[in-house]
Design an enzyme around this catalytic site. Structure first.
Site, PDB file in Angstrom:
ATOM      1  N   ASP A  63      -3.342   1.148  -6.256  1.00 22.74           N
ATOM      2  CA  ASP A  63      -3.555   0.684  -7.621  1.00 22.74           C
ATOM      3  C   ASP A  63      -5.057   0.706  -7.911  1.00 22.74           C
ATOM      4  O   ASP A  63      -5.842   0.228  -7.090  1.00 22.74           O
ATOM      5  CB  ASP A  63      -3.056  -0.765  -7.717  1.00 22.74           C
ATOM      6  N   HIS A 123       6.612  -4.772 -10.726  1.00 22.87           N
ATOM      7  CA  HIS A 123       6.163  -6.149 -10.503  1.00 22.87           C
ATOM      8  C   HIS A 123       5.871  -6.889 -11.812  1.00 22.87           C
ATOM      9  O   HIS A 123       5.579  -8.076 -11.788  1.00 22.87           O
ATOM     10  CB  HIS A 123       4.900  -6.119  -9.639  1.00 22.87           C
ATOM     11  N   ASP A 124       5.890  -6.181 -12.933  1.00 23.63           N
ATOM     12  CA  ASP A 124       5.646  -6.834 -14.227  1.00 23.63           C
ATOM     13  C   ASP A 124       6.940  -7.147 -14.967  1.00 23.63           C
ATOM     14  O   ASP A 124       6.910  -7.563 -16.132  1.00 23.63           O
ATOM     15  CB  ASP A 124       4.780  -5.934 -15.120  1.00 23.63           C
ATOM     16  N   ASP A 138       1.055 -17.432   7.231  1.00 19.70           N
ATOM     17  CA  ASP A 138       0.377 -18.214   6.182  1.00 19.70           C
ATOM     18  C   ASP A 138       1.184 -18.221   4.874  1.00 19.70           C
ATOM     19  O   ASP A 138       0.724 -18.716   3.851  1.00 19.70           O
ATOM     20  CB  ASP A 138      -1.055 -17.691   5.946  1.00 19.70           C
ATOM     21  N   ASP A 160       1.359  -9.447   4.053  1.00 23.42           N
ATOM     22  CA  ASP A 160       0.083  -8.835   4.437  1.00 23.42           C
ATOM     23  C   ASP A 160       0.294  -7.413   4.963  1.00 23.42           C
ATOM     24  O   ASP A 160       1.436  -6.941   5.074  1.00 23.42           O
ATOM     25  CB  ASP A 160      -0.642  -9.711   5.473  1.00 23.42           C
ATOM     26  N   ASP A 174       5.277 -11.244   5.760  1.00 23.28           N
ATOM     27  CA  ASP A 174       4.129 -11.994   6.270  1.00 23.28           C
ATOM     28  C   ASP A 174       4.107 -11.899   7.796  1.00 23.28           C
ATOM     29  O   ASP A 174       5.106 -12.215   8.448  1.00 23.28           O
ATOM     30  CB  ASP A 174       4.288 -13.461   5.823  1.00 23.28           C
ATOM     31  N   ASP A 194      -4.263   1.226 -13.557  1.00 22.79           N
ATOM     32  CA  ASP A 194      -3.801  -0.013 -14.171  1.00 22.79           C
ATOM     33  C   ASP A 194      -4.394  -0.206 -15.568  1.00 22.79           C
ATOM     34  O   ASP A 194      -5.614  -0.129 -15.735  1.00 22.79           O
ATOM     35  CB  ASP A 194      -4.240  -1.184 -13.278  1.00 22.79           C
ATOM     36  N   GLU A 242      -0.535   3.687 -16.095  1.00 21.92           N
ATOM     37  CA  GLU A 242       0.340   2.659 -16.652  1.00 21.92           C
ATOM     38  C   GLU A 242       0.204   2.748 -18.166  1.00 21.92           C
ATOM     39  O   GLU A 242      -0.890   2.584 -18.697  1.00 21.92           O
ATOM     40  CB  GLU A 242      -0.092   1.277 -16.186  1.00 21.92           C
TER      41      GLU A 242
END
Ligand code: GLC
Length: 580
Positions: A129, A351-352, A56, A60, A52, A231, A285
């Protein structure tokens, strides 16, 4: 001191072979059909959790830019970035509301352009993605589509007018009732969403939808990106008559949903319209339900995609453990199916999934580093393009949330509610999620031991794993034997030895329940890889004398001279040997 001496000797040892091992060219290997995307190592960045820059609490693009030198130092060639498009973030960006803009949390298009520039200046390619099985319900197309039955965008999505009765059931992965049809009173109709209610499925039968998507792809390709990860695309094509499926279909919904009618036509069209016009890589995927499906996606003569990633391997890990014999069988079977034709990616986490070392290795203090290195050795020495998930190079572990309030993943929050609604045991569910939940893999990247692991000066959007105090990039940077430095050595070894990319794979000591041993051979070179997947000593009979250990996850193998074909490995020991 001992450590430093060892590291110096390891470097010496590697450099001894450097001339021999690190200098292959196409002509010396005779390998044909070389492609950059086959030889690349892909590093996946989950932007929300990487770095970050503005306090926040959300990662990013500027944060990623500030870490480009770190990314470069890994030796990887390609970054795959999870979605960064405008999104209301029901599913962390997998619900796109504007495909040509950047999510506010992540920055601006100018930041994106600097990111691409910064990557390219360092010789790193960027894969984006592409989330086009569905959009967000907040996308303008959907707003139009739901506004009336006669709106020109109506057929961009799948609607079923309620005057026809209820449509045949479809299973939704993320819906609180697992019902993929959501009734919308505005037009007295149901719309289809295989994922959450905020992720309506696009209608690929509509040629206008396809043209819109191809235009979006060209927009990004013209900006200079180097590839797309498609995806959930195996679900994009549907039988739009929506026939009823047999009872219990939802337990095996992939069988019914994946690779629907015309999927290959759509991919051929995408290839003709987009892929053929740019030097971009494409990866799907999911690889369908069979080898035949997978080949149909990636065989080069068909002109569809470059590669796909199959779930059979990554799905093997279970809370109660897994059998290495099963693991070996699956990876050997996939390897042989693609030995001659087609290409796959090789991965054990993303990430899954929860964290690599917590699912497939052993994250207890005694074995975390050893097993994380051992698993990285596996991924980097198999055929296929390795995909490595950010943080796994440090050996980051599952956070194991205990309360539902700690979770941010809507799929878990909805499933928890579902379990409650059906009066299931929610404590049991939470226990399972300590092993399985996707949020385990989404906690902030652990940069150093300052507050919030150096990820943010604000309040992180999801808790930081408290073990950041001793598992972090800064500490590992300074430790020559860290997971991080081991990972860098592995990448170097793979990048400099095409035989690890293309060479023939042969499984050895097949019935050994604890050790995975194999050779990779091609054009005069032969590597032997031996991996102990267990927490105890294990013996293996590989049938050859073990010599020339190039890399190992124990710090004393420079002294190890094993001249006989039987070797006793220590817990989670990994050896890469050069046989010839
Ligand atoms: C894919 C993504 C996953 C997302 C889903 C819906 O499986 O990898 O993160 O939730 O598609 O887009």
């Amino acid at each position: 001191m001992k450590r430093i001496l060892f590291s110096i000797s390891l470097v010496l040892l590697i450099s001894l072979y450097a001339k021999d091992v690190f200098s292959q060219t196409e002509s010396s290997t005779g390998i044909t059909n070389r492609k950059w995307w086959k030889e690349a190592v892909v590093y996946q960045i989950y932007p929300r959790s990487f770095k970050d820059s503005d306090g926040d609490g959300i990662g990013d693009l500027k944060g990623i830019i500030s870490k480009l030198d770190y990314i470069k130092s890994l030796g990887i060639d390609v970054v795959w970035l999870n979605p960064i498009y405008s999104s209301p973030n029901d599913d962390n960006g997998y619900d796109v509301s504007d495909y040509r803009n950047i999510m506010k949390d992540f920055g601006t298009m100018a930041d994106f352009d600097s990111l691409v520039k910064g990557m390219h200046a360092r010789g790193i390619k960027l894969v984006m993605d592409l989330v086009v099985n569905h959009s967000s319900d907040e996308h303008e197309w959907f707003k139009q589509s739901r506004s009336s039955r006669t709106n020109p965008y109506r057929n961009y999505y799948h609607w079923w007018n309620a005057d026809r009765g209820k449509p045949a059931p479809r299973y939704s992965l993320f819906d609180v009732n697992h019902d993929a049809w959501k009734y919308d009173s505005l037009t007295d109709a149901y719309y289809l969403h295989y994922f959450s209610r905020k992720q309506p499925d696009l209608n690929w039968e509509n040629p206008q939808v396809r043209m819109e998507v191809f235009d979006i792809m060209k927009f990004w390709a013209d900006k200079g990106i180097d590839g797309f990860r498609l995806d959930a695309f195996q679900f994009a094509a549907k039988d739009t008559s929506f026939p009823a499926f047999p009872a219990g279909y939802e337990k095996r919904f992939q069988l019914y949903y994946a690779m629907g009618p015309h999927l290959h036509d759509y991919l051929k069209e995408m290839n003709k319209e987009v892929f053929s016009k740019y030097d971009v890589m494409s990866v799907a995927e999911g690889a369908g339900n069979s080898f035949e499906d997978a080949h149909d996606l990636v065989d080069p003569v068909r002109k569809e995609l470059n590669m796909a990633y199959a779930f059979e391997g990554v799905d093997i890990a279970k809370p109660q453990g897994y059998r290495l014999l099963h693991f070996k069988e699956v990876f050997s079977r996939w390897d042989s199916a693609f030995a001659k034709n087609g290409w796959l990616s090789i991965f054990l986490s993303n990430h899954d999934q929860a964290r690599l070392v917590s699912r497939f290795g052993n994250d207890s203090p005694a074995f975390r580093e050893l097993s994380a290195k051992m698993l990285a050795t596996f991924i980097m020495t198999m055929r296929g393009t390795p995909f490595f998930y950010n943080g796994d190079e440090l050996g980051m572990t599952n956070i194991r949330f205990t309360k539902i309030q700690d979770y941010r993943d809507m799929s878990i929050i909805n499933e928890y509610q579902h379990q409650k609604n059906i009066h299931a045991d929610t404590l049991k569910f939470l226990e399972l999620e300590k092993f399985e939940s996707r949020d385990n893999g989404r906690t902030p990247f652990q940069w150093d031991n300052s507050a919030n692991a150096g990820f943010t000066v604000g309040i992180p959007w999801i808790q930081v794993n408290p073990n950041y105090k001793y598992i972090n990039a800064a500490i590992e940077e300074n430790d020559p034997n860290s997971c991080l430095n081991y990972f860098r050595n592995l990448v170097k070894l793979r990048k400099n030895n095409l035989v690890l990319v293309y060479g023939k794979y042969k499984l050895l000591d097949k019935d050994n329940p604890n050790v995975y041993a194999y050779t990779r051979e091609g054009e005069g070179k032969k590597f032997l890889i031996i991996l102990n997947f267990s927490a105890t000593n294990a013996q293996t009979h590989v049938g050859v004398a073990i010599q020339n250990i190039l890399l190992s996850n124990y710090n004393d193998n420079n002294d190890r001279k094993v001249r006989q074909p039987v070797i006793v490995l220590r817990p989670y020991e990994a050896l890469i040997c050069l046989l010839k």
